[in-house]
Write a protein that holds these residues in place. Structure first.
Motif, PDB file in Angstrom:
ATOM      1  N   GLU A  99       1.047  -1.098   0.268  1.00 46.91           N
ATOM      2  CA  GLU A  99       0.389  -0.312  -0.024  1.00 46.91           C
ATOM      3  C   GLU A  99       0.821   0.978   0.192  1.00 46.91           C
ATOM      4  N   ARG A 100       2.024   1.201   0.445  1.00 47.50           N
ATOM      5  CA  ARG A 100       2.903   2.531   0.732  1.00 47.50           C
ATOM      6  C   ARG A 100       3.858   2.389  -0.568  1.00 47.50           C
ATOM      7  N   PHE A 101       3.943   1.819  -0.562  1.00 42.33           N
ATOM      8  CA  PHE A 101       4.318   1.318  -2.349  1.00 42.33           C
ATOM      9  C   PHE A 101       3.181   1.819  -3.519  1.00 42.33           C
ATOM     10  N   GLN A 102       2.375   1.696  -3.462  1.00 39.56           N
ATOM     11  CA  GLN A 102       1.724   2.360  -4.641  1.00 39.56           C
ATOM     12  C   GLN A 102       1.244   3.286  -4.385  1.00 39.56           C
ATOM     13  N   SER A 103       1.130   4.037  -3.359  1.00 38.79           N
ATOM     14  CA  SER A 103       1.158   5.347  -2.722  1.00 38.79           C
ATOM     15  C   SER A 103       2.157   6.243  -2.972  1.00 38.79           C
ATOM     16  N   ALA A 104       3.480   6.096  -2.637  1.00 38.04           N
ATOM     17  CA  ALA A 104       4.734   6.109  -3.154  1.00 38.04           C
ATOM     18  C   ALA A 104       4.508   6.471  -4.825  1.00 38.04           C
ATOM     19  N   LEU A 105       4.363   5.323  -5.591  1.00 39.41           N
ATOM     20  CA  LEU A 105       4.320   5.432  -7.108  1.00 39.41           C
ATOM     21  C   LEU A 105       3.584   6.359  -7.594  1.00 39.41           C
ATOM     22  N   ALA A 106       2.065   6.704  -7.208  1.00 36.42           N
ATOM     23  CA  ALA A 106       1.152   7.729  -7.139  1.00 36.42           C
ATOM     24  C   ALA A 106       1.668   8.651  -6.706  1.00 36.42           C
ATOM     25  N   GLN A 107       2.271   9.571  -6.339  1.00 36.68           N
ATOM     26  CA  GLN A 107       3.201  10.882  -6.266  1.00 36.68           C
ATOM     27  C   GLN A 107       3.789  11.218  -7.098  1.00 36.68           C
ATOM     28  N   ARG A 108       4.967   9.983  -7.769  1.00 38.09           N
ATOM     29  CA  ARG A 108       6.099   9.931  -8.002  1.00 38.09           C
ATOM     30  C   ARG A 108       5.084  10.258  -9.309  1.00 38.09           C
ATOM     31  N   SER A 109       4.455   9.703  -9.761  1.00 34.37           N
ATOM     32  CA  SER A 109       3.578   9.809 -11.331  1.00 34.37           C
ATOM     33  C   SER A 109       2.639  11.140 -11.030  1.00 34.37           C
ATOM     34  N   SER A 110       2.461  12.111 -10.429  1.00 32.19           N
ATOM     35  CA  SER A 110       1.629  13.234 -10.267  1.00 32.19           C
ATOM     36  C   SER A 110       2.865  13.484 -10.920  1.00 32.19           C
ATOM     37  N   GLY A 111       4.380  13.266 -10.583  1.00 36.98           N
ATOM     38  CA  GLY A 111       5.389  14.578 -10.668  1.00 36.98           C
ATOM     39  C   GLY A 111       5.904  14.705 -10.265  1.00 36.98           C
ATOM     40  N   LEU A 112       5.787  14.165  -8.147  1.00 38.54           N
ATOM     41  CA  LEU A 112       6.086  15.817  -6.764  1.00 38.54           C
ATOM     42  C   LEU A 112       8.085  13.938  -7.308  1.00 38.54           C
ATOM     43  N   PRO A 113       8.843  14.968  -7.164  1.00 31.25           N
ATOM     44  CA  PRO A 113      10.253  14.548  -6.935  1.00 31.25           C
ATOM     45  C   PRO A 113      10.239  12.598  -6.631  1.00 31.25           C
ATOM     46  N   ALA A 114      11.255  12.368  -6.156  1.00 29.03           N
ATOM     47  CA  ALA A 114      11.319  10.710  -6.171  1.00 29.03           C
ATOM     48  C   ALA A 114      11.362  11.540  -4.440  1.00 29.03           C
ATOM     49  N   GLN A 115      12.648  12.639  -4.104  1.00 28.39           N
ATOM     50  CA  GLN A 115      13.606  13.107  -3.097  1.00 28.39           C
ATOM     51  C   GLN A 115      12.317  13.445  -2.387  1.00 28.39           C
ATOM     52  N   TYR A 116      10.951  14.189  -2.456  1.00 29.70           N
ATOM     53  CA  TYR A 116       9.960  14.430  -1.507  1.00 29.70           C
ATOM     54  C   TYR A 116       9.814  13.925  -1.243  1.00 29.70           C
ATOM     55  N   ILE A 117       9.682  12.701  -1.708  1.00 29.09           N
ATOM     56  CA  ILE A 117       8.931  11.709  -1.116  1.00 29.09           C
ATOM     57  C   ILE A 117       9.438  10.989   0.083  1.00 29.09           C
ATOM     58  N   THR A 118      10.552  10.159  -0.193  1.00 32.87           N
ATOM     59  CA  THR A 118      11.499   9.451   0.610  1.00 32.87           C
ATOM     60  C   THR A 118      12.091  10.436   1.588  1.00 32.87           C
ATOM     61  N   GLY A 119      12.015  12.195   1.267  1.00 32.96           N
ATOM     62  CA  GLY A 119      12.356  12.943   2.227  1.00 32.96           C
ATOM     63  C   GLY A 119      14.383  12.953   2.535  1.00 32.96           C
ATOM     64  N   HIS A 120      15.123  12.352   1.274  1.00 36.39           N
ATOM     65  CA  HIS A 120      16.186  12.000   1.586  1.00 36.39           C
ATOM     66  C   HIS A 120      17.131  12.624   0.123  1.00 36.39           C
ATOM     67  N   GLN A 121      18.761  13.094   0.204  1.00 35.33           N
ATOM     68  CA  GLN A 121      19.035  13.458  -0.828  1.00 35.33           C
ATOM     69  C   GLN A 121      20.097  13.851  -0.715  1.00 35.33           C
ATOM     70  N   GLU A 122      20.985  12.610  -1.529  1.00 34.54           N
ATOM     71  CA  GLU A 122      22.556  13.082  -1.520  1.00 34.54           C
ATOM     72  C   GLU A 122      23.892  13.877  -1.767  1.00 34.54           C
ATOM     73  N   PHE A 123      24.133  14.641  -0.725  1.00 32.78           N
ATOM     74  CA  PHE A 123      25.693  15.367  -1.539  1.00 32.78           C
ATOM     75  C   PHE A 123      26.910  15.400  -1.055  1.00 32.78           C
ATOM     76  N   TRP A 124      27.450  15.798  -1.983  1.00 33.36           N
ATOM     77  CA  TRP A 124      29.081  15.720  -0.571  1.00 33.36           C
ATOM     78  C   TRP A 124      29.582  14.477   0.050  1.00 33.36           C
ATOM     79  N   GLY A 125      28.421  13.165  -0.459  1.00 33.61           N
ATOM     80  CA  GLY A 125      28.566  12.363   0.405  1.00 33.61           C
ATOM     81  C   GLY A 125      27.321  11.983   1.875  1.00 33.61           C
ATOM     82  N   LEU A 126      26.467  13.452   1.606  1.00 35.41           N
ATOM     83  CA  LEU A 126      26.502  13.913   3.334  1.00 35.41           C
ATOM     84  C   LEU A 126      24.925  13.383   3.049  1.00 35.41           C
ATOM     85  N   ASP A 127      23.944  12.491   3.745  1.00 37.71           N
ATOM     86  CA  ASP A 127      23.208  11.924   3.413  1.00 37.71           C
ATOM     87  C   ASP A 127      21.743  13.242   4.494  1.00 37.71           C
ATOM     88  N   LEU A 128      20.997  13.947   3.138  1.00 41.63           N
ATOM     89  CA  LEU A 128      20.015  15.623   4.260  1.00 41.63           C
ATOM     90  C   LEU A 128      18.966  15.054   3.626  1.00 41.63           C
TER      91      LEU A 128
END
Ligand SMILES: C[S@@+](CC[C@H](N)C(=O)[O-])C[C@H]1O[C@@H](n2cnc3c(N)ncnc32)[C@H](O)[C@@H]1O
Length: 328
Positions: A99-128
């Motif tokens: 269910e959580r995966f389907q909901s994440a896929l629906a959000q991504r299909s609507s254009g929401l960037p994956a990083q806003y769904i997972t809440g994370h992005q790596e930068f310079w080796g740091l997990d932000l």
């Protein structure tokens, strides 16, 4: 081999009476989930099968890099790495995970960037941590860090070893945090005009145990700082013109903070204000470093005509990306 996801549903007055989702491929079709009068009845779905149907779903929604996105969202859902996804295709997803995966896929299909769904992005080796309050840190911004370290470590400045550095428009805090990590003796200040962005930057500093290393300020650019007090002013300012709005990816326009991306009509409006403020805030011999784009590179060079050693460095795509200039 690509799988196709098909949805059959009956709605009356906007209410789903029943819905059946099938995944088909290799000449057969399997039931993925069904919904009856608002109740989801997910059967257990295998990891490999989920991944394939997710790739197909994202492809159908014209999401770029569908495999990468499907992998990222599945790894996020089950809290495992890529090796696990491919090493255990027979593993069942629990109904909650499905269910959580389907909901994440629906959000991504609507254009929401994956990083806003997972809440994370790596930068310079740091997990932000990231949220829609901040720009998602981009790999090309790492060139700003590289250029600053090149100046410091190359000894191309008469700078004090305990540097004083200001990061203007810090957003997630990515530049300030990377520099705090790389330069343990530097005194870091980071400003942003957006209080919700500063909240994320402070949370990132806390997670990375760098709270003591950076002072965060809610400020318009460099307002409120002493003149002649910084060795470096660095910034990835908003630099896209409203006139170029059609050239900006729809996902960026729709989901990333407008005041992080757009500067005004031409794109150089923030830089036009930052240049003189940086000149005032920097010590003699101090450096201004900014991320820019190819579109504004010539105009930025003109704006910095009164500075010494103006240099524009390209990114890996050969696009002008970082300008550095020394205060006289
Ligand atoms: C392009 S984003 C950069 C964010 C982050 N430094 C990065 O590289 O990912 C620009 C940031 O500048 C901030 N900003 C916009 N106008 C500003 C101003 N006048 N003073 C301070 N910050 C500003 C925005 O809120 C946004 O966080």
């Amino acid at each position: 081999m690509s799988a196709v996801v098909t949805d059959f549903a009956m709605e009356i007055a906007g209410i789903t009476i029943w819905r059946v989702t099938l995944v088909s491929g290799a000449g057969c079709a399997r039931l993925l989930s069904c919904q009856l009068a608002g109740l989801w009845l997910n059967r257990l779905v295998r990891l490999g099968e989920s991944l394939q149907s997710a790739i197909a779903q994202l492809q159908n929604s014209s999401v770029s890099s569908p495999r990468l996105n499907a992998e990222l969202l599945l790894m996020f859902t089950i809290g495992r790495d890529r090796a696990f996804l491919y090493g255990h295709p027979e593993q069942d997803l629990s109904p909650e995970e499905s269910e959580r995966f389907q909901s994440a896929l629906a959000q991504r299909s609507s254009g929401l960037p994956a990083q806003y769904i997972t809440g994370h992005q790596e930068f310079w080796g740091l997990d932000l941590i990231v949220s829609p309050a901040v720009l998602i840190p981009r790999p090309e911004t790492e060139h700003v860090i590289e250029r600053l370290l090149e100046i410091v470590r190359g000894g191309r400045s008469s700078l004090n070893p305990s540097l004083r550095i200001a990061d203007i428009g810090t957003g997630s805090g990515c530049i300030a945090l990377a520099l705090a990590k790389e330069l343990p003796h530097a005194e870091m200040h980071a400003t942003d005009i957006s209080p919700p962005a500063l909240e994320i930057a402070r949370a990132n500093a806390a997670r990375l145990q760098l709270t003591d290393r950076i002072v965060f300020h809610e400020a318009d650019l460099l307002t409120g700082f002493q003149p002649n007090s910084f060795d470096f002013v660095v910034s990835n300012p908003p630099y896209v013109g409203e006139s170029e709005v059609d050239t900006v990816q729809l996902e960026v326009r729709k989901f990333e903070p407008r005041n992080a991306v757009f500067a005004g009509h031409t794109g150089t409006e923030v830089i036009e204000r930052l240049g003189p403020q940086a000149r005032n805030g920097l010590k003699p011999g101090g450096w201004l470093l900014m991320e820019i784009s190819g579109t504004i590179a010539d105009r930025v060079r003109d704006l910095l005509s009164g500075w010494r050693a103006v240099q524009i460095t390209n990114d890996l795509q050969g696009i002008p990306r970082v300008v550095s200039a020394q205060n006289i």
